[in-house]
Design an enzyme around this catalytic site. Structure first.
Site, mmCIF file in Angstrom:
data_model
loop_
_atom_site.group_PDB
_atom_site.id
_atom_site.type_symbol
_atom_site.label_atom_id
_atom_site.label_comp_id
_atom_site.label_asym_id
_atom_site.label_seq_id
_atom_site.Cartn_x
_atom_site.Cartn_y
_atom_site.Cartn_z
ATOM 1 N N LYS A 41 0.773 -0.927 -0.447
ATOM 2 C CA LYS A 41 -0.426 -0.440 -0.461
ATOM 3 C C LYS A 41 0.952 0.599 -0.014
ATOM 4 O O LYS A 41 0.546 2.254 -0.266
ATOM 5 C CB LYS A 41 -0.494 0.348 1.149
ATOM 6 C CG LYS A 41 -1.501 -0.879 1.666
ATOM 7 C CD LYS A 41 -3.101 -1.085 2.868
ATOM 8 C CE LYS A 41 -2.949 -2.131 2.859
ATOM 9 N NZ LYS A 41 -3.522 -2.418 4.201
ATOM 10 N N GLY A 42 2.475 0.790 0.372
ATOM 11 C CA GLY A 42 2.851 2.495 1.076
ATOM 12 C C GLY A 42 3.049 3.325 -0.724
ATOM 13 O O GLY A 42 3.470 4.822 -0.175
ATOM 14 N N GLU A 97 7.639 2.413 -6.214
ATOM 15 C CA GLU A 97 7.578 1.853 -4.759
ATOM 16 C C GLU A 97 7.960 2.956 -3.880
ATOM 17 O O GLU A 97 8.357 4.032 -4.466
ATOM 18 C CB GLU A 97 9.422 0.535 -4.773
ATOM 19 C CG GLU A 97 8.667 -1.053 -4.137
ATOM 20 C CD GLU A 97 8.684 -0.920 -3.087
ATOM 21 O OE1 GLU A 97 7.552 0.108 -1.998
ATOM 22 O OE2 GLU A 97 8.736 -2.159 -2.611
ATOM 23 N N ASP A 98 7.699 2.831 -2.300
ATOM 24 C CA ASP A 98 7.684 3.777 -1.344
ATOM 25 C C ASP A 98 9.354 3.642 -0.699
ATOM 26 O O ASP A 98 9.664 5.505 -0.453
ATOM 27 C CB ASP A 98 6.620 3.399 -0.297
ATOM 28 C CG ASP A 98 6.718 1.850 0.500
ATOM 29 O OD1 ASP A 98 7.559 1.420 0.450
ATOM 30 O OD2 ASP A 98 6.112 1.908 1.495
ATOM 31 N N ASP A 101 14.022 -0.901 1.964
ATOM 32 C CA ASP A 101 15.352 -1.200 2.282
ATOM 33 C C ASP A 101 16.663 -2.366 2.312
ATOM 34 O O ASP A 101 17.555 -1.823 2.219
ATOM 35 C CB ASP A 101 13.868 -1.672 3.656
ATOM 36 C CG ASP A 101 14.865 -1.560 5.319
ATOM 37 O OD1 ASP A 101 15.296 -0.612 5.789
ATOM 38 O OD2 ASP A 101 14.846 -2.874 5.517
ATOM 39 N N LYS A 129 17.622 2.868 1.904
ATOM 40 C CA LYS A 129 18.220 3.266 2.747
ATOM 41 C C LYS A 129 19.326 2.111 2.571
ATOM 42 O O LYS A 129 19.082 0.763 2.345
ATOM 43 C CB LYS A 129 17.415 2.508 3.938
ATOM 44 C CG LYS A 129 16.544 2.576 4.513
ATOM 45 C CD LYS A 129 15.446 1.988 5.738
ATOM 46 C CE LYS A 129 14.330 3.230 6.695
ATOM 47 N NZ LYS A 129 14.254 2.001 7.411
ATOM 48 N N VAL A 151 11.355 5.069 9.394
ATOM 49 C CA VAL A 151 10.566 5.934 8.911
ATOM 50 C C VAL A 151 8.616 5.907 8.535
ATOM 51 O O VAL A 151 7.888 5.178 7.838
ATOM 52 C CB VAL A 151 10.474 6.750 7.897
ATOM 53 C CG1 VAL A 151 12.334 7.130 8.267
ATOM 54 C CG2 VAL A 151 10.712 6.098 6.661
ATOM 55 N N ASP A 157 3.462 3.434 6.670
ATOM 56 C CA ASP A 157 3.338 3.104 8.159
ATOM 57 C C ASP A 157 3.704 2.520 9.788
ATOM 58 O O ASP A 157 4.875 1.752 8.522
ATOM 59 C CB ASP A 157 2.322 2.223 7.541
ATOM 60 C CG ASP A 157 2.282 0.789 7.601
ATOM 61 O OD1 ASP A 157 3.362 0.322 6.588
ATOM 62 O OD2 ASP A 157 1.721 -0.682 8.160
ATOM 63 N N ARG A 163 -0.061 6.925 7.530
ATOM 64 C CA ARG A 163 -0.013 7.172 5.904
ATOM 65 C C ARG A 163 -0.033 7.762 5.317
ATOM 66 O O ARG A 163 0.018 8.816 4.169
ATOM 67 C CB ARG A 163 -0.504 5.272 5.255
ATOM 68 C CG ARG A 163 -0.129 3.972 5.786
ATOM 69 C CD ARG A 163 -1.187 3.383 4.164
ATOM 70 N NE ARG A 163 -0.472 1.911 5.030
ATOM 71 C CZ ARG A 163 0.247 1.208 4.897
ATOM 72 N NH1 ARG A 163 1.331 1.315 3.890
ATOM 73 N NH2 ARG A 163 0.201 -0.382 4.679
HETATM 74 P P1 IMP Z 1 12.963 -4.614 1.589
HETATM 75 O O1 IMP Z 1 12.455 -5.677 0.383
HETATM 76 O O2 IMP Z 1 13.686 -4.937 2.885
HETATM 77 O O3 IMP Z 1 12.987 -3.864 0.593
HETATM 78 O O4 IMP Z 1 11.573 -3.716 1.940
HETATM 79 C C1 IMP Z 1 10.680 -2.673 1.519
HETATM 80 C C2 IMP Z 1 9.219 -2.840 2.484
HETATM 81 O O5 IMP Z 1 9.734 -2.370 3.903
HETATM 82 C C3 IMP Z 1 9.159 -1.845 2.405
HETATM 83 O O6 IMP Z 1 7.787 -1.563 0.659
HETATM 84 C C4 IMP Z 1 7.844 -1.212 3.155
HETATM 85 O O7 IMP Z 1 7.285 -1.314 3.240
HETATM 86 C C5 IMP Z 1 8.858 -1.883 4.144
HETATM 87 N N1 IMP Z 1 10.295 -0.321 5.052
HETATM 88 C C6 IMP Z 1 10.655 -0.324 5.133
HETATM 89 N N2 IMP Z 1 11.597 -0.118 5.762
HETATM 90 C C7 IMP Z 1 10.228 1.086 6.744
HETATM 91 C C8 IMP Z 1 9.886 2.238 7.106
HETATM 92 O O8 IMP Z 1 11.380 2.651 7.595
HETATM 93 N N3 IMP Z 1 8.577 2.467 7.771
HETATM 94 C C9 IMP Z 1 8.083 1.790 6.790
HETATM 95 N N4 IMP Z 1 8.704 0.787 6.125
HETATM 96 C C10 IMP Z 1 9.001 0.191 6.024
HETATM 97 MG MG MG Z 2 5.895 -1.641 0.132
#
Ligand code: IMP
Ligand code: MG
Length: 178
Positions: A41-42, A97-98, A101, A129, A151, A157, A163
């Site tokens: 949803k982000g 994407e939001d 990470d 990040k 964040v 969220d 959100r």
């Molecule tokens: P990744 O697969 O570890 O890159 O994570 C990506 C997903 O984790 C994002 O699309 C977010 O939904 C969630 N996410 C990562 N960091 C944060 C944060 O700081 N706040 C809220 N959601 C996060």
């Molecule tokens: Mg996401």
């Protein structure tokens, strides 16, 4: 636990950067139709703003993937909860994407979508990040690089809250600071 919000990126900064990214995407893709694939949803506020800044023909669709399941740490696995509706074969696709990470979600999504033979595949993420990256992955458009801290806001969220904030904020734990 008590928390407070500290603004990290203002609504104004976001709007300026989003319109820059829209211009870059259009320049890179050329005049053809762009399919924005929003990761729910982000990424929905980013999609809404980006789509309206993009010139020319734009379509959008939604996909929902889950690696976090509502918590604050990645579960290490990626699950497709909702797939996109229309065929992306032969289309210029931009995954919206939001935040990137660990990079797990986007690495998985890229691999999956490439099997569907888009004409081109790019990734636009509002936030990144870099210090949290465990899966190295290419990201063509990044709005802002941020520290490895949690964040919220502008789609992001904490257990479905915050959100709706028009800015991005650090969620700071104040419970031990008495
Ligand atoms: P990744 O697969 O570890 O890159 O994570 C990506 C997903 O984790 C994002 O699309 C977010 O939904 C969630 N996410 C990562 N960091 C944060 C944060 O700081 N706040 C809220 N959601 C996060
Ligand atoms: Mg996401």
């Amino acid at each position: 636990m008590s928390h407070k919000l500290e603004t990290l990126i203002s609504a104004e900064q976001i709007q300026i950067r989003v319109s820059e990214i829209a211009a870059e995407i259009r320049k890179d893709v050329g005049d053809e139709t762009i399919v924005l694939l929003c990761v729910l949803k982000g990424a929905f506020p980013f999609l809404a703003d980006l789509a309206r800044e993009l010139k020319g023909n734009v379509m959008f669709d939604f996909i929902q993937v889950s690696s976090w399941d509502g918590g604050r740490e990645t579960t290490g696995t990626v699950r497709i909860k909702k797939d996109h509706d229309f065929d992306i074969k032969g289309k210029h696709v931009v995954i919206v994407e939001d935040i990137i990470d660990s990079g797990l979600t986007i690495t998985h999504l890229r691999q999956l979508l490439l099997t569907r033979e888009p004409k081109s595949l790019r990734v636009a993420s509002l936030l990144s990040k870099p210090d949290a990256r465990t899966h190295e992955t290419e990201v063509e458009y990044i709005g802002f690089e941020i520290p490895n801290k949690f964040v919220v806001g502008y789609g992001l969220d904490d257990k479905e809250m915050y959100r709706n904030l028009p800015y991005v904020a650090l969620l700071v734990d104040t419970s031990s600071a008495e």
